[in-house]
Design an enzyme around this catalytic site. Sequence first.
Site, PDB file in Angstrom:
ATOM      1  N   GLU A  35       7.127  -6.683  -8.962  1.00 11.58           N
ATOM      2  CA  GLU A  35       7.351  -7.812  -7.986  1.00 11.58           C
ATOM      3  C   GLU A  35       6.705  -9.054  -8.680  1.00 11.58           C
ATOM      4  OE1 GLU A  35       6.821  -8.154  -3.475  1.00 11.58           O
ATOM      5  OE2 GLU A  35       5.519  -6.972  -4.273  1.00 11.58           O
TER       6      GLU A  35
ATOM      7  N   GLU B  70      10.895  -3.756  -8.637  1.00 12.36           N
ATOM      8  CA  GLU B  70      10.072  -3.693  -7.323  1.00 12.36           C
ATOM      9  C   GLU B  70      10.319  -4.578  -6.313  1.00 12.36           C
ATOM     10  OE1 GLU B  70       5.805  -4.150  -8.315  1.00 12.36           O
ATOM     11  OE2 GLU B  70       5.140  -3.746  -6.382  1.00 12.36           O
TER      12      GLU B  70
ATOM     13  N   GLY C 214       0.870  -1.164  -0.026  1.00  9.50           N
ATOM     14  CA  GLY C 214      -0.045  -0.148  -0.163  1.00  9.50           C
ATOM     15  C   GLY C 214       0.892   1.300  -0.029  1.00  9.50           C
ATOM     16  N   SER C 215       1.974   1.296  -0.191  1.00  7.74           N
ATOM     17  CA  SER C 215       3.085   2.428  -0.350  1.00  7.74           C
ATOM     18  C   SER C 215       3.058   3.034  -1.509  1.00  7.74           C
ATOM     19  CB  SER C 215       4.387   2.003   0.372  1.00  7.74           C
ATOM     20  OG  SER C 215       4.982   0.928  -0.602  1.00  7.74           O
TER      21      SER C 215
ATOM     22  N   LYS D 189       3.940   1.494  -4.529  1.00 10.21           N
ATOM     23  CA  LYS D 189       5.189   0.816  -5.373  1.00 10.21           C
ATOM     24  C   LYS D 189       4.714   0.783  -6.848  1.00 10.21           C
ATOM     25  CE  LYS D 189       6.009  -2.607  -2.999  1.00 10.21           C
ATOM     26  NZ  LYS D 189       4.747  -2.257  -1.978  1.00 10.21           N
TER      27      LYS D 189
END
Lengths: 252, 252
Positions: free
Chosen positions: B52, B104, B30-31, B33
Amino acid sequence: MATAKECISKGQKFAQNTQPYTVLIEGNIGSGKTTFLNYFQKYKNEVTLITEPVEKWRNVNGVNLLDKMYKDPKKWAMPFQSYVTLTLLQAHTAATDKKLKILERSIYSARYCFVENMYRNGSLEPGMYNTLQEWFKFIDEAIHVQADLIIYLRTSPEVAYERIRERARSEESCVPLKYLQELHELHEDWLIHHRRPQHCKVLVMDADLKLEDIISEYQRSETSIFDAISRGHEHKPEAVLVSPSKCYRSRP
Amino acid sequence: MATAKECISKGQKFAQNTQPYTVLIEGNIGSGKTTFLNYFQKYKNEVTLITEPVEKWRNVNGVNLLDKMYKDPKKWAMPFQSYVTLTLLQAHTAATDKKLKILERSIYSARYCFVENMYRNGSLEPGMYNTLQEWFKFIDEAIHVQADLIIYLRTSPEVAYERIRERARSEESCVPLKYLQELHELHEDWLIHHRRPQHCKVLVMDADLKLEDIISEYQRSETSIFDAISRGHEHKPEAVLVSPSKCYRSRP
């Protein structure tokens, strides 16, 4: 999939061009691998001998993974085989200034015999087995595993079973004949029937022989190894790259 | 323990001298990315962007390891983290002809944040955790992981929690605030308090900002990256070898 060009642009494999002529000793539990390695102790100044890293498996920073795997394989087969793979890679890539390295077992028997068997008997579920297989593929790409000669100590499972009963090593006390038969078939599939990739030549020895008779078999392997080294095969990692069709297997 | 001399005699690491200037995007769930990576899509002809590898985790030859890990972490955390490590290594070592690679997450956040947290909350038992740690040590020795700049998208766990609730990705639906708080502390320990090895410089960004305000933060990172590349930092793997004391961290 990476193309050949991409593989090249990933650079050298780890431990490439650092390893001497390397012999892998393969065979079932009870096939006499330890006795074989002991025979080569007399050359210990010229040879790096690496036994199967069982002691590491018994103590992963205080945890006995081998014991856990025997007691609860459904839970511990995956971490155990992951760690076995790691310790075998450490053995394959360990630096040495000797002209010969002899290893008890290898990442190949881990992959083609032990992991395969744990998958077939249900200790490894598909998600665990697939993860290990993906690791083996990456290792093939990234880590150089020197292998110039496999010595296959070929036993019948029944003879191996009797030897295990006689020596009574604690962790082997409940190994059933069926398990030895399964492992035997996987060794045969790989080293006799060539149903797995062949990484180097294979010397098959009759390891059903009694100790006093097997010495002549050992001497045959000794000649084979030192002949190869004297022909200048040391430090030639490309030996592992020969295609299966170029490999030969001598029979006893 | 291998001495320095022994390490040298094991040859080059895999993927050494093959990687361009590499930026790792780190931060809690939730940052932002993904939003950050999308901003760099406009440079896709010049930059290799690697998200990711969640899709790989959802399909390991037909097995959804991510789902299994969420449903039964005591059983699946170990194979899952083993596979995550592998897929991140594939990303780190993937060949590219671009001058810049943006990843990521990385093997470092896997090691210092996610594996650590699974150990602390009991999903990974000591024998599993120790096995993963031994692998990380071997990887350090054997595989080159290029890392020139870490961009830390620093959020408060509460903001991250709100964002996750809003976007409602299926596998995140039951992520509790406590989990985000734990992961936040592990990121802070590593990237702010330097309680973990520092592999390269860290650029900290205020990722609590709303989308319209965060663009100027992105532009700051953009300048930082392209300045470094124009100063000729690409293809200089020794950048990862600087000691912690030589690393600097800019603050927003």
